[in-house]
Design a protein around this motif. Structure first.
Motif, short mmCIF file in Angstrom:
data_model
loop_
_atom_site.label_atom_id
_atom_site.label_comp_id
_atom_site.label_asym_id
_atom_site.label_seq_id
_atom_site.Cartn_x
_atom_site.Cartn_y
_atom_site.Cartn_z
N VAL A 1 0.85 -1.19 0.00
CA VAL A 1 0.00 0.00 0.00
C VAL A 1 0.89 1.24 0.00
O VAL A 1 1.62 1.48 0.97
CB VAL A 1 -0.94 0.03 1.22
CG1 VAL A 1 -1.79 1.29 1.19
CG2 VAL A 1 -1.82 -1.22 1.24
N GLU A 2 0.76 2.03 -1.07
CA GLU A 2 1.55 3.25 -1.18
C GLU A 2 0.80 4.43 -0.56
O GLU A 2 -0.43 4.45 -0.52
CB GLU A 2 1.84 3.59 -2.65
CG GLU A 2 2.57 2.52 -3.43
CD GLU A 2 1.63 1.63 -4.21
OE1 GLU A 2 2.08 1.04 -5.21
OE2 GLU A 2 0.44 1.51 -3.82
N SER A 3 1.57 5.42 -0.12
CA SER A 3 1.00 6.65 0.38
C SER A 3 2.01 7.77 0.20
O SER A 3 3.19 7.51 -0.07
CB SER A 3 0.60 6.52 1.86
OG SER A 3 1.73 6.24 2.65
N GLY A 4 1.55 9.00 0.36
CA GLY A 4 2.46 10.13 0.32
C GLY A 4 2.44 10.94 -0.96
O GLY A 4 3.13 11.96 -1.05
N CYS B 1 5.67 2.93 1.23
CA CYS B 1 5.00 1.71 0.78
C CYS B 1 5.05 0.72 1.95
O CYS B 1 6.12 0.23 2.31
CB CYS B 1 5.69 1.14 -0.44
SG CYS B 1 5.05 -0.47 -0.97
N THR C 1 0.16 5.60 -6.19
CA THR C 1 -0.17 6.89 -5.60
C THR C 1 0.21 7.98 -6.62
O THR C 1 1.27 7.91 -7.24
CB THR C 1 0.54 7.09 -4.26
OG1 THR C 1 0.12 8.32 -3.66
CG2 THR C 1 2.06 7.11 -4.39
#
Length: 122
Positions: A5-8, A22, A116
């Motif tokens: 799961v990616e973020s940012g 991630c 993302t």
């Protein structure tokens, strides 16, 4: 199997910075080579950077060398991508991926996150 799961991601002006994360599920994160890829609108997905299982080896695409830095924290099951001096041409969906192969050239990545969005305005 590992879930990523990616973020940012987000919107940033040219010259700015973003840090992508991630997060991986499972207890075997340290057994995977990790990589970041990106796909811009109308273009094929391209490799950005990879990092070995221990973090001791990295390989960058020429387009990001000197501006992007990959790192990983195996205790936190997380890989990071620090992106500095961003350019409009860095605009893309960024994906992290995990490979079961041993570190080396032409790795096949087995698991992918959903991506993302990174948008760099001029």
């Amino acid at each position: 199997q590992v879930q990523l799961v990616e973020s940012g991601g987000g919107l940033v002006q040219a010259g700015g910075s973003l840090r992508l994360s991630c997060a991986a599920s499972g207890r075997t994160f340290s057994s995977y080579v990790m990589g970041w890829f990106r796909q811009a609108p109308g273009k094929e997905r391209e490799f950005v950077v990879g990092i070995s299982r221990s973090g001791g080896n990295t390989y960058y695409a020429d387009s990001v060398k000197g501006r992007f830095t990959i790192s990983r924290d195996n205790a936190k099951n997380t890989v990071y991508l620090q992106m500095n001096s961003l350019k409009p041409e860095d605009t893309a969906v960024y994906y992290c991926a995990a490979s079961k192969m041993v570190w080396g050239p032409r790795l096949k990545y087995d698991y992918w996150g959903q991506g993302t969005q990174v948008t760099v305005s001029s």
